[in-house]
Design a protein around this motif. Structure first.
Motif, PDB file in Angstrom:
ATOM      1  N   ASP A   2       2.271  14.270 -13.829  1.00 44.14           N
ATOM      2  CA  ASP A   2       1.144  14.446 -14.743  1.00 44.14           C
ATOM      3  C   ASP A   2       0.617  15.882 -14.684  1.00 44.14           C
ATOM      4  O   ASP A   2       0.231  16.459 -15.695  1.00 44.14           O
ATOM      5  CB  ASP A   2       0.031  13.444 -14.397  1.00 44.14           C
ATOM      6  N   SER A   3       0.614  16.480 -13.479  1.00 42.28           N
ATOM      7  CA  SER A   3       0.121  17.857 -13.330  1.00 42.28           C
ATOM      8  C   SER A   3       1.020  18.861 -14.056  1.00 42.28           C
ATOM      9  O   SER A   3       0.611  19.983 -14.337  1.00 42.28           O
ATOM     10  CB  SER A   3       0.001  18.229 -11.849  1.00 42.28           C
ATOM     11  N   GLU A  23       4.080   5.630  -5.621  1.00 42.40           N
ATOM     12  CA  GLU A  23       4.066   5.633  -7.091  1.00 42.40           C
ATOM     13  C   GLU A  23       2.979   6.562  -7.622  1.00 42.40           C
ATOM     14  O   GLU A  23       3.232   7.374  -8.527  1.00 42.40           O
ATOM     15  CB  GLU A  23       3.826   4.219  -7.619  1.00 42.40           C
ATOM     16  N   ASP A  24       1.773   6.439  -7.068  1.00 46.01           N
ATOM     17  CA  ASP A  24       0.654   7.276  -7.523  1.00 46.01           C
ATOM     18  C   ASP A  24       0.939   8.752  -7.289  1.00 46.01           C
ATOM     19  O   ASP A  24       0.627   9.599  -8.132  1.00 46.01           O
ATOM     20  CB  ASP A  24      -0.655   6.885  -6.807  1.00 46.01           C
ATOM     21  N   TYR A  25       1.551   9.058  -6.145  1.00 46.47           N
ATOM     22  CA  TYR A  25       1.864  10.454  -5.836  1.00 46.47           C
ATOM     23  C   TYR A  25       2.836  11.023  -6.879  1.00 46.47           C
ATOM     24  O   TYR A  25       2.621  12.112  -7.423  1.00 46.47           O
ATOM     25  CB  TYR A  25       2.461  10.574  -4.435  1.00 46.47           C
ATOM     26  N   ASP A  28       0.837  -1.206   0.000  1.00 49.61           N
ATOM     27  CA  ASP A  28       0.000   0.000   0.000  1.00 49.61           C
ATOM     28  C   ASP A  28       0.869   1.253   0.000  1.00 49.61           C
ATOM     29  O   ASP A  28       0.554   2.244  -0.658  1.00 49.61           O
ATOM     30  CB  ASP A  28      -0.917   0.033   1.239  1.00 49.61           C
ATOM     31  N   VAL A  29       1.977   1.200   0.760  1.00 50.74           N
ATOM     32  CA  VAL A  29       2.899   2.340   0.843  1.00 50.74           C
ATOM     33  C   VAL A  29       3.542   2.576  -0.522  1.00 50.74           C
ATOM     34  O   VAL A  29       3.600   3.712  -1.015  1.00 50.74           O
ATOM     35  CB  VAL A  29       3.991   2.085   1.909  1.00 50.74           C
ATOM     36  N   VAL A  30       4.013   1.499  -1.136  1.00 48.30           N
ATOM     37  CA  VAL A  30       4.666   1.594  -2.449  1.00 48.30           C
ATOM     38  C   VAL A  30       3.693   2.152  -3.486  1.00 48.30           C
ATOM     39  O   VAL A  30       4.028   3.063  -4.245  1.00 48.30           O
ATOM     40  CB  VAL A  30       5.209   0.219  -2.897  1.00 48.30           C
ATOM     41  N   ARG A  31       2.475   1.624  -3.488  1.00 56.25           N
ATOM     42  CA  ARG A  31       1.469   2.073  -4.459  1.00 56.25           C
ATOM     43  C   ARG A  31       1.151   3.561  -4.265  1.00 56.25           C
ATOM     44  O   ARG A  31       1.040   4.317  -5.238  1.00 56.25           O
ATOM     45  CB  ARG A  31       0.185   1.242  -4.316  1.00 56.25           C
ATOM     46  N   TYR A  32       1.017   3.979  -3.015  1.00 61.09           N
ATOM     47  CA  TYR A  32       0.720   5.389  -2.733  1.00 61.09           C
ATOM     48  C   TYR A  32       1.862   6.280  -3.232  1.00 61.09           C
ATOM     49  O   TYR A  32       1.629   7.331  -3.842  1.00 61.09           O
ATOM     50  CB  TYR A  32       0.497   5.591  -1.232  1.00 61.09           C
ATOM     51  N   VAL A  49       4.198  10.583   1.715  1.00 64.17           N
ATOM     52  CA  VAL A  49       4.071   9.196   2.175  1.00 64.17           C
ATOM     53  C   VAL A  49       4.146   9.116   3.693  1.00 64.17           C
ATOM     54  O   VAL A  49       3.312   8.466   4.338  1.00 64.17           O
ATOM     55  CB  VAL A  49       5.146   8.296   1.518  1.00 64.17           C
ATOM     56  N   ASN A  50       5.132   9.797   4.281  1.00 69.03           N
ATOM     57  CA  ASN A  50       5.280   9.766   5.739  1.00 69.03           C
ATOM     58  C   ASN A  50       4.079  10.397   6.437  1.00 69.03           C
ATOM     59  O   ASN A  50       3.659   9.936   7.497  1.00 69.03           O
ATOM     60  CB  ASN A  50       6.570  10.470   6.165  1.00 69.03           C
ATOM     61  N   GLY A  51       3.527  11.447   5.821  1.00 72.89           N
ATOM     62  CA  GLY A  51       2.336  12.096   6.386  1.00 72.89           C
ATOM     63  C   GLY A  51       1.116  11.197   6.299  1.00 72.89           C
ATOM     64  O   GLY A  51       0.332  11.099   7.245  1.00 72.89           O
TER      65      GLY A  51
END
Length: 199
Positions: A66-67, A58-60, A52-56, A114-116
């Motif tokens: 992308d922005s 990557e998405d971030y 879940d951490v890795v996925r978050y 991620v840490n937050g």
């Protein structure tokens, strides 16, 4: 991610431990700060897996890039408890920036996000097209050269400020050199490595 509840965080962790079959000390969780119930308040925690951490993360990274209107892909590997995310984009030089400053800023933003989110410290390292690996190689060569100079002259050498992963490369390069020790000095983004002569 899955939610568990109890009168205290410890009780919620016990519930998670029973259901998941792992010791409470090995459970990755965050205290949501939410409570449930009118009369007997229950604390709610979110239990998650490392994936879940890795996925978050990557998405971030992908959302930030992308922005900027830049298409990109990421590949992630785990290396000595470091989440190592390699980015490939249509505009790699822009994402690296001058002297790697843009990449460093993106790395810091990702780490803080991620840490937050998970309320725990994770080590995250972003790289683009082998930029960081090349930088480590250059720093290691410089470190050994300056360390040999320090061995001869007995005059310490201080590098310019740099991020922790680059300082680590210098510490590692000089680790087994006779009469040499390294230490980091300074605070925050002014932290730098010095090579010191020792008898």
């Amino acid at each position: 991610m899955k939610e568990f509840q109890g009168k205290t965080v410890e009780e919620a962790l016990e519930e998670a431990s029973k259901e998941l079959g792992i010791p409470t000390s090995q459970i990755l969780y965050s205290d949501t700060g939410k409570t449930k119930g009118l009369f007997s308040k229950k604390v709610i925690i979110e239990v998650y897996e490392f994936s879940d951490v890795v996925r978050y993360a990557e998405d971030y990274v992908l959302n930030v890039i992308d922005s900027l209107g830049i298409e990109s892909t990421v590949k992630t590997k785990l290396d000595d408890d470091i989440i190592h995310i390699v980015i490939d984009s249509t505009h790699n030089p822009i994402l690296i920036g001058k002297n790697g400053k843009t990449l460093q800023a993106l790395n810091e933003l990702t780490r803080l996000a991620v840490n937050g989110k998970f309320r725990k410290r994770f080590r995250i390292l972003l790289d683009i097209n082998g930029y960081k690996d090349h930088k480590y190689w250059v720093l290691e060569k410089q470190a050994k050269k300056y360390a040999r100079d320090v061995q001869k002259t007995k005059v310490n050498y201080v590098f310019d400020p740099m991020p922790s992963d680059e300082r680590r490369a210098i510490h590692n390069a000089c680790a087994n050199m006779p009469h040499i020790k390294t230490e980091s000095i300074g605070e925050g983004n002014k932290r730098q490595v010095q090579i010191i002569y020792v008898d």
